[in-house]
Design a protein around this motif. Structure first.
Motif, PDB file in Angstrom:
ATOM      1  N   ALA A 254       0.833  -1.202   0.000  1.00 10.24           N
ATOM      2  CA  ALA A 254       0.000   0.000   0.000  1.00 10.24           C
ATOM      3  C   ALA A 254       0.866   1.250   0.000  1.00 10.24           C
ATOM      4  CB  ALA A 254      -0.931  -0.006   1.211  1.00 10.24           C
ATOM      5  N   MET A 255       1.935   1.251   0.792  1.00  4.12           N
ATOM      6  CA  MET A 255       2.817   2.413   0.853  1.00  4.12           C
ATOM      7  C   MET A 255       3.497   2.660  -0.491  1.00  4.12           C
ATOM      8  SD  MET A 255       2.318   3.542   3.850  1.00  4.12           S
ATOM      9  CE  MET A 255       3.598   4.793   3.931  1.00  4.12           C
ATOM     10  N   GLU A 256       3.908   1.579  -1.149  1.00  3.55           N
ATOM     11  CA  GLU A 256       4.532   1.731  -2.467  1.00  3.55           C
ATOM     12  C   GLU A 256       3.549   2.313  -3.473  1.00  3.55           C
ATOM     13  OE1 GLU A 256       5.929  -2.161  -3.365  1.00  3.55           O
ATOM     14  OE2 GLU A 256       7.718  -2.005  -2.097  1.00  3.55           O
ATOM     15  N   SER A 257       2.302   1.835  -3.422  1.00  2.00           N
ATOM     16  CA  SER A 257       1.284   2.348  -4.341  1.00  2.00           C
ATOM     17  C   SER A 257       0.963   3.809  -4.044  1.00  2.00           C
ATOM     18  CB  SER A 257       0.009   1.504  -4.242  1.00  2.00           C
ATOM     19  OG  SER A 257       0.225   0.187  -4.698  1.00  2.00           O
ATOM     20  N   MET A 258       0.907   4.159  -2.759  1.00  2.00           N
ATOM     21  CA  MET A 258       0.640   5.546  -2.386  1.00  2.00           C
ATOM     22  C   MET A 258       1.742   6.468  -2.884  1.00  2.00           C
ATOM     23  SD  MET A 258      -0.882   5.212   1.488  1.00  2.00           S
ATOM     24  CE  MET A 258      -2.421   4.340   1.810  1.00  2.00           C
ATOM     25  N   LYS A 259       2.981   6.026  -2.783  1.00  2.00           N
ATOM     26  CA  LYS A 259       4.096   6.847  -3.265  1.00  2.00           C
ATOM     27  C   LYS A 259       3.982   7.073  -4.767  1.00  2.00           C
ATOM     28  CE  LYS A 259       9.129   7.258  -3.294  1.00  2.00           C
ATOM     29  NZ  LYS A 259       9.152   7.737  -4.694  1.00  2.00           N
ATOM     30  N   GLN A 260       3.596   6.019  -5.494  1.00  2.00           N
ATOM     31  CA  GLN A 260       3.441   6.150  -6.939  1.00  2.00           C
ATOM     32  C   GLN A 260       2.329   7.139  -7.280  1.00  2.00           C
ATOM     33  OE1 GLN A 260       5.347   4.630  -9.538  1.00  2.00           O
ATOM     34  NE2 GLN A 260       4.233   6.267 -10.588  1.00  2.00           N
ATOM     35  N   ILE A 261       1.219   7.054  -6.548  1.00  2.00           N
ATOM     36  CA  ILE A 261       0.109   7.978  -6.787  1.00  2.00           C
ATOM     37  C   ILE A 261       0.541   9.416  -6.497  1.00  2.00           C
ATOM     38  CG2 ILE A 261      -2.212   8.641  -6.044  1.00  2.00           C
ATOM     39  CD1 ILE A 261      -2.724   5.660  -5.439  1.00  2.00           C
ATOM     40  N   GLN A 262       1.278   9.603  -5.396  1.00  2.00           N
ATOM     41  CA  GLN A 262       1.766  10.940  -5.051  1.00  2.00           C
ATOM     42  C   GLN A 262       2.732  11.457  -6.111  1.00  2.00           C
ATOM     43  OE1 GLN A 262       3.348  10.341  -1.101  1.00  2.00           O
ATOM     44  NE2 GLN A 262       1.496  11.130  -0.130  1.00  2.00           N
ATOM     45  N   ASP A 263       3.608  10.587  -6.589  1.00  2.00           N
ATOM     46  CA  ASP A 263       4.562  10.987  -7.628  1.00  2.00           C
ATOM     47  C   ASP A 263       3.841  11.407  -8.903  1.00  2.00           C
ATOM     48  OD1 ASP A 263       6.610  10.434  -5.899  1.00  2.00           O
ATOM     49  OD2 ASP A 263       7.147   8.507  -6.798  1.00  2.00           O
TER      50      ASP A 263
ATOM     51  N   GLN B  14      -4.244 -10.453   6.169  1.00  2.00           N
ATOM     52  CA  GLN B  14      -3.741 -11.386   7.175  1.00  2.00           C
ATOM     53  C   GLN B  14      -4.247 -12.808   6.947  1.00  2.00           C
ATOM     54  OE1 GLN B  14      -4.938  -9.585  10.852  1.00  2.00           O
ATOM     55  NE2 GLN B  14      -3.255  -8.103  10.864  1.00  2.00           N
ATOM     56  N   ARG B  15      -5.468 -12.936   6.452  1.00  2.00           N
ATOM     57  CA  ARG B  15      -6.023 -14.283   6.278  1.00  2.00           C
ATOM     58  C   ARG B  15      -6.012 -14.741   4.821  1.00  2.00           C
ATOM     59  NH1 ARG B  15     -11.981 -12.393   8.373  1.00  2.00           N
ATOM     60  NH2 ARG B  15     -12.700 -11.309   6.510  1.00  2.00           N
ATOM     61  N   GLU B  16      -5.285 -14.014   3.966  1.00  2.00           N
ATOM     62  CA  GLU B  16      -5.233 -14.364   2.548  1.00  2.00           C
ATOM     63  C   GLU B  16      -4.163 -15.426   2.287  1.00  2.00           C
ATOM     64  OE1 GLU B  16      -5.756 -15.234  -0.870  1.00  2.00           O
ATOM     65  OE2 GLU B  16      -7.099 -13.607  -0.242  1.00  2.00           O
ATOM     66  N   PRO B  17      -4.550 -16.629   1.816  1.00  2.00           N
ATOM     67  CA  PRO B  17      -3.563 -17.678   1.566  1.00  2.00           C
ATOM     68  C   PRO B  17      -2.812 -17.517   0.241  1.00  2.00           C
ATOM     69  CG  PRO B  17      -5.755 -18.495   1.077  1.00  2.00           C
ATOM     70  CD  PRO B  17      -5.930 -17.110   1.630  1.00  2.00           C
ATOM     71  N   GLN B  18      -3.374 -16.760  -0.694  1.00  2.00           N
ATOM     72  CA  GLN B  18      -2.724 -16.576  -1.994  1.00  2.00           C
ATOM     73  C   GLN B  18      -1.900 -15.286  -1.953  1.00  2.00           C
ATOM     74  OE1 GLN B  18      -6.333 -17.084  -4.615  1.00  2.00           O
ATOM     75  NE2 GLN B  18      -5.078 -18.710  -5.486  1.00  2.00           N
ATOM     76  N   GLU B  19      -0.606 -15.442  -1.730  1.00  2.00           N
ATOM     77  CA  GLU B  19       0.242 -14.279  -1.485  1.00  2.00           C
ATOM     78  C   GLU B  19       0.313 -13.321  -2.669  1.00  2.00           C
ATOM     79  OE1 GLU B  19       4.061 -15.054   0.129  1.00  2.00           O
ATOM     80  OE2 GLU B  19       3.302 -16.275   1.790  1.00  2.00           O
ATOM     81  N   ARG B  20       0.084 -13.815  -3.858  1.00  2.00           N
ATOM     82  CA  ARG B  20       0.178 -12.931  -5.023  1.00  2.00           C
ATOM     83  C   ARG B  20      -0.905 -11.854  -5.002  1.00  2.00           C
ATOM     84  NH1 ARG B  20       1.606 -15.410 -10.685  1.00  2.00           N
ATOM     85  NH2 ARG B  20       2.052 -13.190 -10.933  1.00  2.00           N
ATOM     86  N   LYS B  21      -1.967 -12.090  -4.261  1.00  2.00           N
ATOM     87  CA  LYS B  21      -3.036 -11.098  -4.179  1.00  2.00           C
ATOM     88  C   LYS B  21      -2.663  -9.910  -3.294  1.00  2.00           C
ATOM     89  CE  LYS B  21      -7.204 -12.456  -3.374  1.00  2.00           C
ATOM     90  NZ  LYS B  21      -8.349 -13.161  -2.763  1.00  2.00           N
ATOM     91  N   LEU B  22      -1.677 -10.076  -2.414  1.00  2.00           N
ATOM     92  CA  LEU B  22      -1.391  -9.052  -1.412  1.00  2.00           C
ATOM     93  C   LEU B  22      -0.977  -7.725  -2.043  1.00  2.00           C
ATOM     94  CD1 LEU B  22       0.473 -11.152   1.313  1.00  2.00           C
ATOM     95  CD2 LEU B  22      -1.955 -10.552   1.163  1.00  2.00           C
ATOM     96  N   GLU B  23      -0.165  -7.782  -3.082  1.00  2.00           N
ATOM     97  CA  GLU B  23       0.250  -6.553  -3.766  1.00  2.00           C
ATOM     98  C   GLU B  23      -0.963  -5.774  -4.263  1.00  2.00           C
ATOM     99  OE1 GLU B  23       2.588  -5.246  -7.880  1.00  2.00           O
ATOM    100  OE2 GLU B  23       2.795  -7.291  -7.091  1.00  2.00           O
ATOM    101  N   TYR B  24      -1.951  -6.487  -4.768  1.00  2.00           N
ATOM    102  CA  TYR B  24      -3.118  -5.842  -5.362  1.00  2.00           C
ATOM    103  C   TYR B  24      -4.095  -5.349  -4.295  1.00  2.00           C
ATOM    104  CZ  TYR B  24      -0.957  -7.637  -9.502  1.00  2.00           C
ATOM    105  OH  TYR B  24      -0.032  -7.879 -10.492  1.00  2.00           O
ATOM    106  N   LEU B  25      -4.153  -6.046  -3.163  1.00  2.00           N
ATOM    107  CA  LEU B  25      -4.940  -5.531  -2.042  1.00  2.00           C
ATOM    108  C   LEU B  25      -4.324  -4.231  -1.521  1.00  2.00           C
ATOM    109  CD1 LEU B  25      -5.700  -8.846  -0.100  1.00  2.00           C
ATOM    110  CD2 LEU B  25      -7.331  -7.447  -1.383  1.00  2.00           C
ATOM    111  N   GLY B  26      -2.998  -4.168  -1.515  1.00  2.00           N
ATOM    112  CA  GLY B  26      -2.323  -2.931  -1.121  1.00  2.00           C
ATOM    113  C   GLY B  26      -2.626  -1.801  -2.084  1.00  2.00           C
ATOM    114  N   CYS B  27      -2.649  -2.118  -3.369  1.00  2.00           N
ATOM    115  CA  CYS B  27      -2.992  -1.115  -4.379  1.00  2.00           C
ATOM    116  C   CYS B  27      -4.421  -0.626  -4.178  1.00  2.00           C
ATOM    117  CB  CYS B  27      -2.820  -1.713  -5.773  1.00  2.00           C
ATOM    118  SG  CYS B  27      -3.223  -0.577  -7.120  1.00  2.00           S
TER     119      CYS B  27
ATOM    120  N   ALA C  62      -4.551   1.855  -1.349  1.00  2.00           N
ATOM    121  CA  ALA C  62      -3.963   3.134  -1.752  1.00  2.00           C
ATOM    122  C   ALA C  62      -4.916   3.918  -2.648  1.00  2.00           C
ATOM    123  CB  ALA C  62      -2.637   2.887  -2.471  1.00  2.00           C
ATOM    124  N   GLN C  63      -5.542   3.241  -3.582  1.00  2.00           N
ATOM    125  CA  GLN C  63      -6.451   3.923  -4.504  1.00  2.00           C
ATOM    126  C   GLN C  63      -7.650   4.515  -3.762  1.00  2.00           C
ATOM    127  OE1 GLN C  63      -6.086   4.586  -7.671  1.00  2.00           O
ATOM    128  NE2 GLN C  63      -4.333   3.327  -8.217  1.00  2.00           N
TER     129      GLN C  63
END
Length: 203
Positions: free
Chosen positions: A4-13, A46-59, A62-63
């Protein structure tokens, strides 16, 4: 939260500003809508077993934090739906949202299923279509004589509905690699292995 922090930085940039519409203000002793959204995403992660989804939940988090046109109700729907969907469904949303990049001709959702992987991917699609979440679908076909509407399950005609478009944009799934999506398309259209001796699902 790092995603989420990485996505927020991109949005701010890119010139984005954190929403200041009262989303972060508490009322009558209850948490603010923003606090509820952050907590909901953290619990989902925290309860997501598919780790690849975490990046997109963070996005997604941020959005929501930067788009004041998204009320709490819509944010909660997106979070709940994003948690419910599988990684394969994230990829399928990406596929339909970028369908001009792929050859989807000749695939009818729910038909021509000749492998267990193909069956699973067809089911993942159907669950998001008009008989499921209704976040994607195709315009109805018409009967030749009477012009009666028929369900259209031709994948090439599928489009994202309002909910699907929200998820495509706010999850940021448009960057899922083409080769991963092509693998799913291959499973959707794979022809039967004649005389393989293996049990296959009926489509």
């Amino acid at each position: 939260m790092i995603f989420a922090m990485e996505s927020m930085k991109q949005i701010q940039d890119d010139g984005g500003r954190v929403r200041n519409d009262g989303f972060w203000s508490s009322s009558k002793g209850f948490p603010s809508p923003g606090e509820e959204v952050v907590e909901a995403v953290l619990i989902a992660a925290q309860r997501e077993p598919q780790e690849r989804k975490l990046e997109y939940l963070g996005c997604l988090l941020a959005q929501i934090a930067y788009h004041d046109e998204i009320p709490l109700e819509t944010a909660v729907w997106m979070i709940n739906t994003a948690e419910r969907l599988t990684w394969t469904q994230y990829s399928l949303i990406s596929m339909i949202g970028r369908k001009e990049e792929f050859d989807l001709g000749g695939i009818e959702v729910g038909q021509g299923i000749n492998s267990w992987k193909g069956w699973a991917v067809h089911e993942e699609l159907r669950a998001m279509g008009p008989f499921g979440l209704s976040i994607m679908g195709a315009p109805a076909k018409k009967t030749p004589r009477l012009g009666l509407g028929l369900f259209n399950m031709d994948l090439a005609d599928f489009e994202l509905g309002n909910g699907g478009q929200l998820l495509f944009n706010f999850l940021g799934v448009g960057d899922i690699p083409v080769d991963e999506i092509e693998e799913l398309i291959e499973a959707l259209r794979k022809e039967a292995q004649e005389d393989s001796g293996e049990q296959t699902p009926s489509g």
